[in-house]
Design an enzyme around this catalytic site. Sequence first.
Site, PDB file in Angstrom:
ATOM      1  N   ASP A   4       0.781  -1.024  -0.154  1.00  0.00           N
ATOM      2  CA  ASP A   4       0.032  -0.041   0.147  1.00  0.00           C
ATOM      3  C   ASP A   4       0.831   1.191   0.019  1.00  0.00           C
ATOM      4  O   ASP A   4       2.068   1.366   0.401  1.00  0.00           O
ATOM      5  CB  ASP A   4      -0.810   0.038   1.244  1.00  0.00           C
ATOM      6  CG  ASP A   4      -2.088   0.837   1.013  1.00  0.00           C
ATOM      7  OD1 ASP A   4      -2.261   1.459  -0.208  1.00  0.00           O
ATOM      8  OD2 ASP A   4      -3.168   0.976   2.098  1.00  0.00           O
ATOM      9  N   GLY A   5       0.081   2.397  -0.438  1.00  0.00           N
ATOM     10  CA  GLY A   5       0.944   3.534  -0.581  1.00  0.00           C
ATOM     11  C   GLY A   5      -0.016   4.649   0.256  1.00  0.00           C
ATOM     12  O   GLY A   5      -1.176   4.540   0.085  1.00  0.00           O
ATOM     13  N   GLU A  48       2.092   3.800  -4.413  1.00  0.00           N
ATOM     14  CA  GLU A  48       1.556   2.559  -4.343  1.00  0.00           C
ATOM     15  C   GLU A  48       2.671   1.694  -5.169  1.00  0.00           C
ATOM     16  O   GLU A  48       2.802   0.544  -4.735  1.00  0.00           O
ATOM     17  CB  GLU A  48       0.308   2.509  -5.269  1.00  0.00           C
ATOM     18  CG  GLU A  48      -0.812   3.240  -4.191  1.00  0.00           C
ATOM     19  CD  GLU A  48      -1.488   2.082  -3.466  1.00  0.00           C
ATOM     20  OE1 GLU A  48      -1.131   1.133  -3.129  1.00  0.00           O
ATOM     21  OE2 GLU A  48      -2.366   2.870  -2.888  1.00  0.00           O
ATOM     22  N   ASP A  70      -4.740  -2.536  -2.953  1.00  0.00           N
ATOM     23  CA  ASP A  70      -5.987  -2.035  -3.113  1.00  0.00           C
ATOM     24  C   ASP A  70      -6.180  -0.904  -4.207  1.00  0.00           C
ATOM     25  O   ASP A  70      -7.082  -0.115  -4.294  1.00  0.00           O
ATOM     26  CB  ASP A  70      -6.391  -1.462  -1.724  1.00  0.00           C
ATOM     27  CG  ASP A  70      -5.345  -0.220  -1.192  1.00  0.00           C
ATOM     28  OD1 ASP A  70      -4.684   0.171  -1.818  1.00  0.00           O
ATOM     29  OD2 ASP A  70      -5.631  -0.045   0.012  1.00  0.00           O
ATOM     30  N   HIS A 124      -9.552  -0.241   3.127  1.00  0.00           N
ATOM     31  CA  HIS A 124     -10.123   0.153   4.345  1.00  0.00           C
ATOM     32  C   HIS A 124     -11.395  -0.563   4.419  1.00  0.00           C
ATOM     33  O   HIS A 124     -12.428  -0.184   4.865  1.00  0.00           O
ATOM     34  CB  HIS A 124     -10.529   1.769   4.144  1.00  0.00           C
ATOM     35  CG  HIS A 124      -9.425   2.654   3.863  1.00  0.00           C
ATOM     36  ND1 HIS A 124      -8.482   2.773   4.999  1.00  0.00           N
ATOM     37  CD2 HIS A 124      -8.856   2.976   2.950  1.00  0.00           C
ATOM     38  CE1 HIS A 124      -7.417   3.306   4.173  1.00  0.00           C
ATOM     39  NE2 HIS A 124      -7.738   3.556   3.145  1.00  0.00           N
ATOM     40  N   ASP A 134      -1.480  -0.613   4.895  1.00  0.00           N
ATOM     41  CA  ASP A 134      -1.975   0.882   5.130  1.00  0.00           C
ATOM     42  C   ASP A 134      -1.476   1.693   6.012  1.00  0.00           C
ATOM     43  O   ASP A 134      -0.945   2.643   6.121  1.00  0.00           O
ATOM     44  CB  ASP A 134      -3.486   1.043   4.962  1.00  0.00           C
ATOM     45  CG  ASP A 134      -4.100   2.403   5.009  1.00  0.00           C
ATOM     46  OD1 ASP A 134      -3.512   3.203   4.317  1.00  0.00           O
ATOM     47  OD2 ASP A 134      -4.491   2.845   6.174  1.00  0.00           O
TER      48      ASP A 134
END
Length: 150
Positions: A4-5, A48, A70, A124, A134
């Site tokens: 994740d970024g 990302e 995501d 999320h 995240d």
Amino acid sequence: MYTDGACSNNGRGNPRGGWGAVLISSNGYRLKIADRLEGDIITNNRAELTAVIRALEALKSPAEVHLTTDSEYVLKGATQWLPGWKRKDWKTAAKKPVKNADLWREIDRLMPTHKVFFHWVRGHSGHPENDLADHLAVAGANGKTVREYE
């Protein structure tokens, strides 16, 4: 592998970005990594992509990788758009330069070392490993470097 970024101000003003990843081996060992995003251009998409690069670089030998993100940008870029960009000398269908081509080239260089399968999960949404990635990315954006084995 879960990546994740994170980016505040996404390319505007004084952005802070970070990336995070959780790598889980077939025997259950976990590696959590994160750091800040460096460079002149700091955007969520660059964060990302950097997470994917750093996670692939963390592998010590060729592996079968199930990479969960995501980011639809990462998923579609890696599984649909990349071959066309390469054929068109890193230009889009509209003949414009591919955004983040430097990072996409690095992903393209790293992927053949491994057998990479990309998966998408809604961000999320309560997915534990994605939520952890995240959290790590946000920590990276806040200046924390993480490299923890479990």
